[in-house]
Design an enzyme around this catalytic site. Structure first.
Site, PDB file in Angstrom:
ATOM      1  N   GLY A  35       0.810  -1.218   0.000  1.00 28.28           N
ATOM      2  CA  GLY A  35       0.000   0.000   0.000  1.00 28.28           C
ATOM      3  C   GLY A  35       0.836   1.258   0.000  1.00 28.28           C
ATOM      4  O   GLY A  35       0.321   2.345  -0.261  1.00 28.28           O
ATOM      5  N   GLY A 111      14.783  -4.524  -2.931  1.00 26.91           N
ATOM      6  CA  GLY A 111      15.166  -4.976  -4.261  1.00 26.91           C
ATOM      7  C   GLY A 111      16.184  -4.064  -4.923  1.00 26.91           C
ATOM      8  O   GLY A 111      16.182  -2.850  -4.733  1.00 26.91           O
ATOM      9  N   VAL A 180      -0.537  20.932   0.143  1.00 27.60           N
ATOM     10  CA  VAL A 180      -1.660  20.056   0.470  1.00 27.60           C
ATOM     11  C   VAL A 180      -1.477  19.403   1.835  1.00 27.60           C
ATOM     12  O   VAL A 180      -2.379  19.445   2.685  1.00 27.60           O
ATOM     13  CB  VAL A 180      -1.821  18.973  -0.620  1.00 27.60           C
ATOM     14  CG1 VAL A 180      -2.891  17.969  -0.207  1.00 27.60           C
ATOM     15  CG2 VAL A 180      -2.183  19.603  -1.954  1.00 27.60           C
ATOM     16  N   VAL A 234      11.746  30.417   6.782  1.00 29.65           N
ATOM     17  CA  VAL A 234      12.136  29.978   8.116  1.00 29.65           C
ATOM     18  C   VAL A 234      13.652  30.037   8.237  1.00 29.65           C
ATOM     19  O   VAL A 234      14.376  29.401   7.460  1.00 29.65           O
ATOM     20  CB  VAL A 234      11.632  28.545   8.396  1.00 29.65           C
ATOM     21  CG1 VAL A 234      12.130  28.072   9.759  1.00 29.65           C
ATOM     22  CG2 VAL A 234      10.111  28.498   8.335  1.00 29.65           C
ATOM     23  N   SER A 265       6.655  20.316   6.570  1.00 29.90           N
ATOM     24  CA  SER A 265       5.848  19.701   5.516  1.00 29.90           C
ATOM     25  C   SER A 265       6.150  20.404   4.199  1.00 29.90           C
ATOM     26  O   SER A 265       5.351  21.184   3.697  1.00 29.90           O
ATOM     27  CB  SER A 265       4.361  19.831   5.873  1.00 29.90           C
ATOM     28  OG  SER A 265       3.563  19.349   4.837  1.00 29.90           O
ATOM     29  N   ALA A 315      -1.455   9.579  -5.567  1.00 28.97           N
ATOM     30  CA  ALA A 315      -1.698   8.143  -5.581  1.00 28.97           C
ATOM     31  C   ALA A 315      -2.526   7.724  -6.785  1.00 28.97           C
ATOM     32  O   ALA A 315      -2.237   6.708  -7.427  1.00 28.97           O
ATOM     33  CB  ALA A 315      -2.397   7.723  -4.283  1.00 28.97           C
ATOM     34  N   HIS A 439     -32.305  17.895  -6.977  1.00 31.51           N
ATOM     35  CA  HIS A 439     -32.477  18.977  -5.994  1.00 31.51           C
ATOM     36  C   HIS A 439     -33.068  18.391  -4.702  1.00 31.51           C
ATOM     37  O   HIS A 439     -33.974  17.554  -4.764  1.00 31.51           O
ATOM     38  CB  HIS A 439     -33.431  20.037  -6.552  1.00 31.51           C
ATOM     39  CG  HIS A 439     -33.797  21.094  -5.546  1.00 31.51           C
ATOM     40  ND1 HIS A 439     -32.953  22.112  -5.189  1.00 31.51           N
ATOM     41  CD2 HIS A 439     -34.932  21.262  -4.795  1.00 31.51           C
ATOM     42  CE1 HIS A 439     -33.541  22.868  -4.291  1.00 31.51           C
ATOM     43  NE2 HIS A 439     -34.745  22.379  -4.021  1.00 31.51           N
TER      44      HIS A 439
END
Length: 463
Positions: A35, A111, A180, A234, A265, A315, A439
């Protein structure tokens, strides 16, 4: 045909499944978790936290208006974390089952290509396995960018992965990066009760999205008490008593932000080191693997998909590329069309875009028309108490073809599929207008925004 897929994220495992469906003998190699980042420490767990904290914040602020009497409402953070972990586990198990039922051989290990027909895998048990293949797909994803900020290694300075699993909701948090990921964490922790400050180096939050749509999010952030410093650099992070002090240079001078936690981030970069690219002769540029529209590299039997190609790091793009790669290597010769990529941010309000925004369309030489409809005039949005939003069409004036749709508001990330489908089918404005929308729904605002392009909006006073 023997196919090996290196990387079991949303690109790799989808590619493996599609290749198996087409008759390939597939081996999937994954170093950490099936995942990938999305399922284990990205898309899915962040949305679990967003879902709970949004409900909590809504009940905390609006329960009386909704006719609900709440006694002793509290956010049990440990239970939220438990639910997050259970959902991730459930979905990871689902991926395992799908791979098993498609008879895909899964090897958990690191791998590295040793030739263009052999992959060496060192398993977690330190066993060395050589996997032979006819064709290979590289799907090794991306990794967090480490920015050289003095003090970034101090205790309490977090990556996005660490910010997902805090034991307690911090009293205050400074988020460096207003993209994001940064904005979604700002929503999570502000809704949970933290004092949140965002520092963004660029002039606006989520810079790749339509400015008017992002403005709806900024307005909501301001209403929620989130402080935002754009054009901010920063300089350093320091200890300040039992907290952290972030020194930021802005156009209006130096600001010192004191917070319990600091989240860095600032984006991600392709992860292609130590996988043996040099043994394949695969070409890369600026740290990204080069591919054509079939996702093939310069080496005939080697394909690459997802974040490691340095394109759009999403993704659903990786999954789409995985299907394209599988079909092309198995002889179906399917090209990919990037025009229908939807960009989604799961804040409150949600914001979503597909196609071109105004600036992009003008830069590409289009003559454009724009239609906008505010959600304060949409009945379902009023019912939901979520009126801080907007639907906006960008239309090719010469053909009336839809070239962009941008939404801020409830369910924006679901509704954006209307725009993606319209762009895929090269739909014109009339085809949106002549469709009947149910509606009351938020989707009616799409209909109204389409009418607005030619000044014929229905549910707004005429100026």
């Amino acid at each position: 045909m023997k196919v090996v897929v290196l990387g079991g994220g949303p690109g790799g495992y989808v590619c493996a499944i599609r290749a198996a469906q087409l008759g390939a003998e597939v081996t999937l190699v994954e170093q950490q978790h099936l995942g990938g980042t999305c399922l284990n420490s990205g898309c899915i767990p962040t949305k679990v936290l967003l879902h709970t904290t949004e409900i909590y914040d809504m009940l905390r602020k609006q329960s009386a208006d909704l006719g609900l009497k709440m006694n002793d409402l509290a956010l049990e953070w440990s239970a939220v974390q438990y639910r997050k972990d259970m959902i991730v586990s459930q979905l990871v198990d689902g991926v395992k089952t799908i791979l098993e039922t498609n008879q895909i051989n899964v090897i958990m290990g690191k791998g590295r290509f040793i030739t263009n027909n052999e992959l060496e895998v060192i398993t977690k048990g330190k066993q060395r396995i050589i996997v032979g293949f006819d064709k290979a797909v590289i799907a090794t994803g991306s990794e967090t960018i480490r920015v050289p900020i003095p003090g970034a290694d101090l205790e309490g300075v977090l990556t996005s992965t660490e910010a997902l699993s805090l034991e307690n909701v911090p009293e205050s948090i400074c988020i460096i990066g207003g993209g994001v990921i940064g904005c979604e964490f700002a929503s999570i922790y502000s809704s949970a009760g933290s004092k949140v400050t965002i520092v963004e180096m660029l002039p606006n939050l989520i810079a790749n999205m339509d400015e008017e749509i992002v403005e709806c999010l900024k307005n909501q952030f301001f209403e929620s008490g989130i402080d935002i410093y754009t054009n901010g650099k920063v300089e350093k992070i320091e200890r300040h008593e039992n907290k952290l002090k972030v020194t930021v240079s802005t156009s209006s001078g130096t600001k010192n932000i004191v917070a319990e936690k600091v989240l860095i981030s600032t984006g991600r970069k392709p992860n292609i080191s130590q996988i043996g690219l040099e043994n394949l002769g695969v070409e890369a540029d600026k740290g990204s693997i080069l591919v054509d529209k079939s996702m093939k590299t310069n080496v005939d039997n080697i394909y690459a998909i997802g974040d490691c190609t340095g394109g759009v790091l999403l993704a659903h793009v990786a999954s789409a590329e995985g299907i394209i790669a599988a079909e092309n290597m198995m002889g179906k010769y399917t090209p990919i069309d990037f025009k229908t990529i939807s960009y989604c941010v799961y804040t409150k309000p949600e914001i979503a875009s597909v196609g071109l925004n105004e600036k992009q369309a003008l830069k590409q030489g289009y003559n454009i028309k724009v239609g906008k409809f505010p959600l304060y005039a949409n009945g379902k949005s009023v019912i939901k108490g979520e009126v801080n939003g907007l639907v906006k069409f960008v239309i090719d004036e010469d053909t009336d073809e839809i070239i962009g749709l941008h939404i801020a508001g409830p369910n924006a990330t679901e509704l954006i599929a209307v725009g993606a489908m319209a762009i895929r089918l090269e739909a014109t404005l009339d085809e949106i207008i002549s469709t009947i929308y149910a509606h009351p729904t938020v989707s009616e605002s799409i209909h109204e925004a389409a009418h607005a392009v030619h000044g014929n909006v229905i549910h707004m006073p005429r100026l």
